[in-house]
Design a protein around this motif. Structure first.
Motif, mmCIF file in Angstrom:
data_model
loop_
_atom_site.group_PDB
_atom_site.id
_atom_site.type_symbol
_atom_site.label_atom_id
_atom_site.label_comp_id
_atom_site.label_asym_id
_atom_site.label_seq_id
_atom_site.Cartn_x
_atom_site.Cartn_y
_atom_site.Cartn_z
ATOM 1 N N VAL A 98 29.641 -1.302 -22.498
ATOM 2 C CA VAL A 98 30.163 -2.354 -21.627
ATOM 3 C C VAL A 98 31.682 -2.256 -21.620
ATOM 4 C CG1 VAL A 98 30.320 -4.832 -21.181
ATOM 5 C CG2 VAL A 98 28.206 -3.878 -22.130
ATOM 6 N N VAL A 99 32.254 -2.093 -20.424
ATOM 7 C CA VAL A 99 33.708 -2.025 -20.271
ATOM 8 C C VAL A 99 34.199 -3.285 -19.557
ATOM 9 C CG1 VAL A 99 35.645 -0.749 -19.297
ATOM 10 C CG2 VAL A 99 33.663 0.487 -20.203
ATOM 11 N N LYS A 100 33.729 -3.486 -18.319
ATOM 12 C CA LYS A 100 34.053 -4.662 -17.511
ATOM 13 C C LYS A 100 35.557 -4.954 -17.540
ATOM 14 C CE LYS A 100 29.723 -5.462 -16.291
ATOM 15 N NZ LYS A 100 29.247 -5.372 -14.905
ATOM 16 N N ARG A 101 35.958 -6.195 -17.843
ATOM 17 C CA ARG A 101 37.375 -6.579 -17.735
ATOM 18 C C ARG A 101 38.247 -6.005 -18.838
ATOM 19 N NH1 ARG A 101 37.165 -12.999 -16.025
ATOM 20 N NH2 ARG A 101 35.571 -12.777 -14.395
ATOM 21 N N ASP A 102 37.646 -5.441 -19.861
ATOM 22 C CA ASP A 102 38.459 -4.847 -20.920
ATOM 23 C C ASP A 102 39.306 -3.686 -20.401
ATOM 24 O OD1 ASP A 102 37.470 -6.630 -22.733
ATOM 25 O OD2 ASP A 102 36.134 -5.204 -23.743
ATOM 26 N N VAL A 103 38.936 -3.127 -19.238
ATOM 27 C CA VAL A 103 39.697 -1.998 -18.704
ATOM 28 C C VAL A 103 41.126 -2.400 -18.354
ATOM 29 C CG1 VAL A 103 39.143 -2.281 -16.244
ATOM 30 C CG2 VAL A 103 39.453 0.009 -17.203
ATOM 31 N N TYR A 104 41.390 -3.688 -18.171
ATOM 32 C CA TYR A 104 42.729 -4.147 -17.804
ATOM 33 C C TYR A 104 43.608 -4.433 -19.017
ATOM 34 C CZ TYR A 104 39.917 -4.839 -13.651
ATOM 35 O OH TYR A 104 39.041 -4.644 -12.607
ATOM 36 N N LEU A 105 43.069 -4.205 -20.210
ATOM 37 C CA LEU A 105 43.814 -4.469 -21.440
ATOM 38 C C LEU A 105 44.279 -3.167 -22.088
ATOM 39 C CD1 LEU A 105 41.498 -7.216 -22.973
ATOM 40 C CD2 LEU A 105 43.632 -7.556 -21.706
ATOM 41 N N PRO A 106 45.471 -3.167 -22.676
ATOM 42 C CA PRO A 106 46.494 -4.207 -22.606
ATOM 43 C C PRO A 106 47.103 -4.278 -21.220
ATOM 44 C CG PRO A 106 47.382 -2.264 -23.685
ATOM 45 C CD PRO A 106 45.925 -1.981 -23.459
ATOM 46 N N LEU A 142 49.287 -4.788 -13.039
ATOM 47 C CA LEU A 142 49.847 -5.833 -13.890
ATOM 48 C C LEU A 142 48.806 -6.425 -14.837
ATOM 49 C CD1 LEU A 142 52.367 -7.678 -11.543
ATOM 50 C CD2 LEU A 142 52.710 -5.678 -13.017
ATOM 51 N N ALA A 143 47.720 -7.017 -14.296
ATOM 52 C CA ALA A 143 46.732 -7.659 -15.175
ATOM 53 C C ALA A 143 45.583 -8.185 -14.332
ATOM 54 C CB ALA A 143 47.373 -8.822 -15.943
ATOM 55 N N TRP A 144 44.500 -8.573 -15.004
ATOM 56 C CA TRP A 144 43.483 -9.372 -14.330
ATOM 57 C C TRP A 144 44.143 -10.683 -13.909
ATOM 58 C CZ3 TRP A 144 39.075 -8.471 -12.074
ATOM 59 C CH2 TRP A 144 38.192 -9.529 -11.783
ATOM 60 N N ARG A 145 43.667 -11.289 -12.811
ATOM 61 C CA ARG A 145 44.431 -12.359 -12.171
ATOM 62 C C ARG A 145 44.579 -13.629 -13.007
ATOM 63 N NH1 ARG A 145 39.462 -12.500 -9.326
ATOM 64 N NH2 ARG A 145 38.387 -14.512 -9.480
ATOM 65 N N GLU A 146 43.693 -13.827 -13.969
ATOM 66 C CA GLU A 146 43.796 -15.047 -14.773
ATOM 67 C C GLU A 146 43.327 -14.813 -16.192
ATOM 68 O OE1 GLU A 146 39.536 -16.869 -13.100
ATOM 69 O OE2 GLU A 146 41.423 -17.717 -12.430
ATOM 70 N N ALA A 153 54.015 -13.393 -16.662
ATOM 71 C CA ALA A 153 54.529 -12.729 -15.470
ATOM 72 C C ALA A 153 55.983 -12.304 -15.671
ATOM 73 C CB ALA A 153 54.408 -13.654 -14.264
ATOM 74 N N ASP A 154 56.778 -13.150 -16.294
ATOM 75 C CA ASP A 154 58.179 -12.804 -16.563
ATOM 76 C C ASP A 154 58.282 -11.634 -17.541
ATOM 77 O OD1 ASP A 154 58.978 -14.842 -14.898
ATOM 78 O OD2 ASP A 154 59.410 -16.265 -16.515
ATOM 79 N N ALA A 155 57.416 -11.646 -18.556
ATOM 80 C CA ALA A 155 57.432 -10.545 -19.531
ATOM 81 C C ALA A 155 57.061 -9.230 -18.856
ATOM 82 C CB ALA A 155 56.459 -10.852 -20.669
ATOM 83 N N ALA A 156 56.092 -9.280 -17.943
ATOM 84 C CA ALA A 156 55.697 -8.063 -17.228
ATOM 85 C C ALA A 156 56.837 -7.547 -16.362
ATOM 86 C CB ALA A 156 54.461 -8.346 -16.379
ATOM 87 N N ARG A 157 57.529 -8.437 -15.676
ATOM 88 C CA ARG A 157 58.625 -7.984 -14.810
ATOM 89 C C ARG A 157 59.726 -7.324 -15.633
ATOM 90 N NH1 ARG A 157 59.156 -7.385 -9.163
ATOM 91 N NH2 ARG A 157 61.310 -6.754 -8.877
#
Length: 414
Positions: A98-106, A142-146, A153-157
């Motif tokens: 199972v991967v699912k949303r873990d693909v967006y991490l980190p 960037l990330a999953w939306r929520e 968001a500031d840290a990502a920018r």
């Protein structure tokens, strides 16, 4: 494979190795012998591009041990393979049960994502062929939306500004330019080209841009011409095209279509599903949710984030969005200049098809032959191919190209 556009520029075409399972360097090297070299031989070309997916542990090893990086480069050369792009979207464990949303991490608010991406860029700078103009690395939008609060968001920018600086440092050290492309994907902070313009605009266009995935574009019902015009107007370059097709159910209320979709609702990957009502995209975060009532069935077709083989139809009455992919290719290459120099066929879902192929190299070769035909049909000069043989078992000829007949909907979420 290398193609020459009428403007004289080189367009690199290959396939992405994230279709293969390997979490260590020995496994990556074994993939080259078991799959990539046979694909090249099926096509009958002297040189084949492969977009490498390297799990986090592999990247760390290659950065810390120059001898191992030299080994990988030697294995690529010995097998007639070359790498101009890396897929740094999955971090690790891409073939877990199972991967699912873990693909967006980190995600890009996490320091680990910046570190990984810069180390991938440094590895790629060493793997690039001497005559390649530049390299590309694709990454998470960037990330999953929520949740995505303002502080993250500031840290990502801030991380993106540091990313541009780090890439400039790699270029100063190695003389090789590496660009990073953020890949809009349904359900993420950046899921459309409009959101890409909003959230990635103003970045260094020499080093940062968009990785355009044609499957994702289709799932969001974006019109290729409008999407690419939007990116050009914002000065966001298409760093890489991922040549991919989504699944479409023309009539999602049809019992046969629902039965076929049920057979695609597998547990490993996330299969975001979309439809359009009154010009607005309605969404379900996964195909099982859509089938269980999260999407209406009376609004028109459903499109599913399930990367389908480019050259073949799925189980009827389902179809693919190969026509939309053909339209994307035309927008990028039919003009006076090539608007993207890296094309990566990315069908990572072969292993989770209802009937997985018994001849994976043959299937990948057929996909690349499909892409070759579309590009040469647009006027690019490419290598001659030998007959790749019949399509893999349980597939049929690809659908004829067709333009997207749906309007480009509002990018606002309902």
């Amino acid at each position: 494979m290398r193609f020459t556009h009428p403007d004289g520029s080189t367009v690199h075409v290959g396939y992405c190795s994230n279709v293969h399972q390997a979490e260590d360097l020995d496994g990556v090297v074994a993939q080259l012998a078991t799959y990539a070299e046979p694909v090249r031989e099926r096509l009958g070309v002297d040189r084949l591009g492969i977009g490498l997916w390297l799990a986090r542990d592999v990247v760390v090893e290659l950065v810390r041990e120059p001898a191992q990086l030299k080994r990988l480069k030697g294995e690529l050369a010995a097998r007639g393979l070359e790498t101009v792009t890396l897929n740094a979207f999955p971090y690790a464990g891409f073939h877990r049960e199972v991967v699912k949303r873990d693909v967006y991490l980190p995600d890009w608010a996490d320091e680990a994502r910046l570190t990984h991406t810069l180390e991938c860029a440094r590895v790629l700078a060493e793997l690039l062929p001497d005559d390649a103009r530049r390299g590309s690395v694709s990454t998470v939008p960037l990330a999953w939306r929520e949740p995505w609060p303002a502080d993250r968001a500031d840290a990502a920018r801030r991380a993106l500004d540091r990313l541009a600086g780090g890439l400039a440092g790699i270029e100063a050290d190695t003389g090789r330019r590496i660009r990073v492309g953020f890949e809009p994907e349904p359900g993420c902070v950046v899921e459309t080209t409009a959101q890409a313009v909003e959230r990635l605009g103003g970045l260094d266009p020499d080093r940062l841009g968009v990785c355009l995935d044609a499957c994702h574009l289709a799932v969001q019902f974006e019109d290729p011409a409008a999407a690419l015009a939007r990116l050009r107007a914002a000065g966001l370059p298409v760093v890489k095209l991922q040549a991919s097709s989504a699944i479409e159910a023309t009539d999602p209320a049809d019992p046969a279509a629902r039965a076929a979709l049920r057979r695609l609702a597998e547990p490993r990957f996330l299969h975001q599903t979309r439809t359009v009502r009154a010009g607005r995209v309605l969404d379900a975060d996964d195909l099982p949710d859509a089938l269980d009532g999260a999407l209406p069935t009376d609004t028109g077709p459903w499109r599913v984030h399930f990367h389908a083989p480019l050259h073949a139809d799925p189980e009827p009455p389902l179809r693919t969005t190969s026509g939309q992919l053909a339209a994307v290719l035309a927008e990028l290459y039919a003009g006076q200049e090539a608007l993207c120099d890296h094309v990566e066929v990315e069908t990572y879902t072969w292993s989770v098809l209802p009937t997985p192929p018994t001849d994976l190299p043959g299937g990948i070769a057929a996909e690349l032959a499909w892409a070759h035909g579309r590009l040469t049909g647009l006027g690019l000069d490419g290598p001659a191919l030998k007959d790749t043989g019949p399509a893999p078992k349980d597939t049929r000829p690809a659908l004829k190209d067709a333009k997207n007949t749906h309007p480009d909907p509002s990018e606002e979420r309902p």
